[in-house]
Design an enzyme around this catalytic site. Structure first.
Site: not given
Length: 197
Positions: A49-51
């Site tokens: 999710v972070c990217p």
């Protein structure tokens, strides 16, 4: 978290990977006084999710900059992990050459100061809007599976700047240039009748 809103943002000095990929060992939040800052925390480099969030922030960076607002990302990873992630192509799970600093919170003190550190040792998805005087004006914290809305972060910068310029409040769903609900009983009723059928 909400207890920081209206208070001075906890200052910190840490190593950050800068937009030009250099490592700045004495990166200080205090250096950003006079600008608005969206400071956001994410769990870990090289996750899923972070990217998407980081790339969305980077895509919107020019719009933030037109509002005199800087973006700063923080995770518990080292500066070397940040650098490696930036130097990995997006198609291979990296984030490419994003153009805002990524701060290394290896000792987890920054995440702890902002109240987003989990017992498991990583940070929740916290987003903090800091004004030009270093005061936290807005905070939202998401659980790990829930990606944040970058458009909402931009809206909050607009709302803060509108309030500072005009002294007016920004009611529910306020957007720059759009009709807003008037902060009176009659205004609320009129707004609801127009927007809720």
């Amino acid at each position: 978290m909400s207890f920081l809103v209206t208070r001075k943002a906890p200052d910190f000095s840490a190593t950050a990977v800068m937009p030009d990929n250099s490592m700045k060992p004495d990166f200080n939040l205090a250096d950003y006084r006079g600008k608005y800052v969206v400071l956001f925390f994410y769990p870990l480099d090289f996750t899923f999710v972070c990217p998407s969030e980081i790339l969305a922030f980077d895509k919107s960076l020019p719009e933030f900059k037109t509002k005199n607002c800087e973006i700063i990302g923080v995770s518990i990873d080292s500066q070397f992990s940040h650098w490696a992630w930036k130097n990995t192509p997006v198609v291979q799970g990296g984030i490419g050459n994003i153009q805002f600093p990524l701060v290394a919170d290896l000792d987890k003190n920054i995440s702890r100061q902002y109240g987003v550190l989990l017992e498991a040792g990583m940070a929740l998805r916290g987003t903090f809007l800091i004004d030009r005087d270093g005061i936290v004006r807005h905070a939202v914290v998401n659980d790990l599976p829930l990606g944040r809305n970058i458009g909402e972060a931009l809206r909050m910068v607009d709302a803060l700047q509108f309030h500072e310029k005009h002294g007016d409040v920004c009611p529910a769903n306020w957007e720059e240039g759009k009709e807003a609900m008037k902060p009176t009983a009659t205004g609320v009723a009129d707004y609801l009748s127009k927007h809720n059928g």
